[in-house]
Design a protein around this motif. Structure first.
Motif, PDB file in Angstrom:
ATOM      1  N   UNK A 126       0.827  -1.193   0.000  1.00  0.00           N
ATOM      2  CA  UNK A 126       0.000   0.000   0.000  1.00  0.00           C
ATOM      3  C   UNK A 126       0.864   1.246   0.000  1.00  0.00           C
ATOM      4  N   UNK A 127       0.333   2.323  -0.559  1.00  0.00           N
ATOM      5  CA  UNK A 127       1.017   3.617  -0.566  1.00  0.00           C
ATOM      6  C   UNK A 127      -0.035   4.698  -0.392  1.00  0.00           C
ATOM      7  N   UNK A 128       0.215   5.636   0.521  1.00  0.00           N
ATOM      8  CA  UNK A 128      -0.794   6.648   0.823  1.00  0.00           C
ATOM      9  C   UNK A 128      -0.121   7.948   1.242  1.00  0.00           C
ATOM     10  N   UNK A 129      -0.919   9.000   1.236  1.00  0.00           N
ATOM     11  CA  UNK A 129      -0.499  10.298   1.753  1.00  0.00           C
ATOM     12  C   UNK A 129      -1.529  10.735   2.781  1.00  0.00           C
ATOM     13  N   UNK A 130      -1.083  11.475   3.795  1.00  0.00           N
ATOM     14  CA  UNK A 130      -2.041  11.841   4.828  1.00  0.00           C
ATOM     15  C   UNK A 130      -1.613  13.014   5.691  1.00  0.00           C
ATOM     16  N   UNK A 131      -2.549  13.396   6.528  1.00  0.00           N
ATOM     17  CA  UNK A 131      -2.394  14.528   7.459  1.00  0.00           C
ATOM     18  C   UNK A 131      -2.708  14.056   8.862  1.00  0.00           C
ATOM     19  N   UNK A 132      -1.954  14.561   9.825  1.00  0.00           N
ATOM     20  CA  UNK A 132      -2.207  14.265  11.243  1.00  0.00           C
ATOM     21  C   UNK A 132      -2.105  15.556  12.048  1.00  0.00           C
ATOM     22  N   UNK A 133      -2.963  15.662  13.047  1.00  0.00           N
ATOM     23  CA  UNK A 133      -2.846  16.751  14.011  1.00  0.00           C
ATOM     24  C   UNK A 133      -2.375  16.141  15.322  1.00  0.00           C
ATOM     25  N   UNK A 134      -1.196  16.536  15.779  1.00  0.00           N
ATOM     26  CA  UNK A 134      -0.579  15.947  16.970  1.00  0.00           C
ATOM     27  C   UNK A 134      -0.715  16.939  18.116  1.00  0.00           C
ATOM     28  N   UNK A 135      -1.564  16.583  19.074  1.00  0.00           N
ATOM     29  CA  UNK A 135      -1.896  17.498  20.165  1.00  0.00           C
ATOM     30  C   UNK A 135      -1.370  16.952  21.492  1.00  0.00           C
ATOM     31  N   UNK A 136      -0.255  17.497  22.024  1.00  0.00           N
ATOM     32  CA  UNK A 136       0.227  17.089  23.349  1.00  0.00           C
ATOM     33  C   UNK A 136      -0.510  17.856  24.453  1.00  0.00           C
ATOM     34  N   UNK A 137      -0.784  17.149  25.564  1.00  0.00           N
ATOM     35  CA  UNK A 137      -1.484  17.814  26.672  1.00  0.00           C
ATOM     36  C   UNK A 137      -1.098  17.140  27.995  1.00  0.00           C
ATOM     37  N   UNK A 138      -1.064  17.900  29.125  1.00  0.00           N
ATOM     38  CA  UNK A 138      -0.941  19.366  29.115  1.00  0.00           C
ATOM     39  C   UNK A 138       0.439  19.753  28.605  1.00  0.00           C
ATOM     40  N   UNK A 139       0.550  20.932  28.011  1.00  0.00           N
ATOM     41  CA  UNK A 139       1.824  21.386  27.440  1.00  0.00           C
ATOM     42  C   UNK A 139       2.340  22.576  28.244  1.00  0.00           C
ATOM     43  N   UNK A 140       3.513  22.402  28.858  1.00  0.00           N
ATOM     44  CA  UNK A 140       4.111  23.454  29.690  1.00  0.00           C
ATOM     45  C   UNK A 140       5.542  23.664  29.219  1.00  0.00           C
ATOM     46  N   UNK A 141       5.804  24.790  28.571  1.00  0.00           N
ATOM     47  CA  UNK A 141       7.144  25.067  28.045  1.00  0.00           C
ATOM     48  C   UNK A 141       8.159  25.213  29.169  1.00  0.00           C
ATOM     49  N   UNK A 142       9.381  24.706  28.922  1.00  0.00           N
ATOM     50  CA  UNK A 142      10.524  24.824  29.836  1.00  0.00           C
ATOM     51  C   UNK A 142      10.328  24.041  31.134  1.00  0.00           C
ATOM     52  N   UNK A 143       9.482  23.044  31.102  1.00  0.00           N
ATOM     53  CA  UNK A 143       9.323  22.162  32.260  1.00  0.00           C
ATOM     54  C   UNK A 143      10.573  21.299  32.416  1.00  0.00           C
TER      55      UNK A 143
END
Length: 224
Positions: A126-143
């Motif tokens: 199989x061969x395909x193309x696609x899109x994903x939305x990657x949502x990390x949670x909770x997200x705290x910068x510089x932790x």
């Protein structure tokens, strides 16, 4: 003598009659030839383990002097529905949820990832193309990790575009699936004095199992 002539005539006629009779295949008997690969079922459900990897930014500390490269590495359980149409075309929406096993896990622990893929699906490849939305949670910068570790980056608004190559091998009533994806992920990275919106390379691996649903599954289940 007449009996002998009749027997000879019958012997000569039998091969001709056998050749004229239509040959019956395994398919005519309602069976499936296990030596031949079958086309995928029209409707299938897939449960898979999906591992993504993104090389993120680096942090350094002067006392003592040390540097660390951070990686974003979601490990997901992915639930997908795949439909086959126009014989070789496929469309697959999916939803994955899991944990960041990379060394940025304190800043981005849990992951939710919906995806849409479409392309070609044959009997094996199989061969395909696609899109994903990657949502990390909770997200705290510089932790940090709480043990004098360096500040970790946060990735916001992650949209990934990828190409996928897959191998699917039928086993009994289902199919084992291996996949490799490569592409780019557009993200907003926040890390110490960095505030960047850019694309990062992303690589993904998947290992899953397809379950057939619908009329095709019922027909195969009924076959002896």
């Amino acid at each position: 003598m007449r009996c002998l002539s009749v027997l000879v005539a019958l012997a000569l006629a039998l091969p001709t009659a056998a050749a004229a009779a239509p040959a019956r295949s395994i398919g005519d008997e309602g069976l499936t030839d296990p030596r031949k690969r079958q086309m995928p079922a029209r409707h299938r459900l897939r449960i898979a383990i999906v591992a993504d990897w993104v090389r993120a930014s680096q942090a350094c500390d002067d006392s003592p002097k040390r540097c660390q490269r951070f990686h974003f590495a979601p490990l997901l359980i992915d639930f997908a529905y795949q439909v086959q149409f126009l014989k070789y075309a496929m469309f697959r929406p999916s939803v994955g949820i899991g944990y960041n096993v990379g060394n940025s896990r304190n800043a981005m622990p849990a992951i939710f990832q919906p995806s849409l893929f479409a392309g070609y699906q044959g009997k094996l490849f199989g061969a395909a193309a696609g899109w994903s939305f990657i949502f990390p949670f909770p997200t705290v910068a510089n932790q940090t990790d709480g043990h004098q570790g360096l500040a970790q980056p946060a990735l916001w608004g992650n949209h990934a575009l990828q190409l996928e190559l897959s191998l699917t091998s039928r086993l009994d009533r289902g199919a084992l699936n291996f996949g490799l994806r490569v592409g780019g992920m557009k993200t907003h990275l926040i890390h110490l004095n960095l505030d960047l919106k850019r694309w990062y390379p992303i690589v993904s691996f998947s290992l899953g199992w397809f379950f057939e649903v619908g009329a095709r599954r019922k027909q195969r289940s009924a076959a002896p």
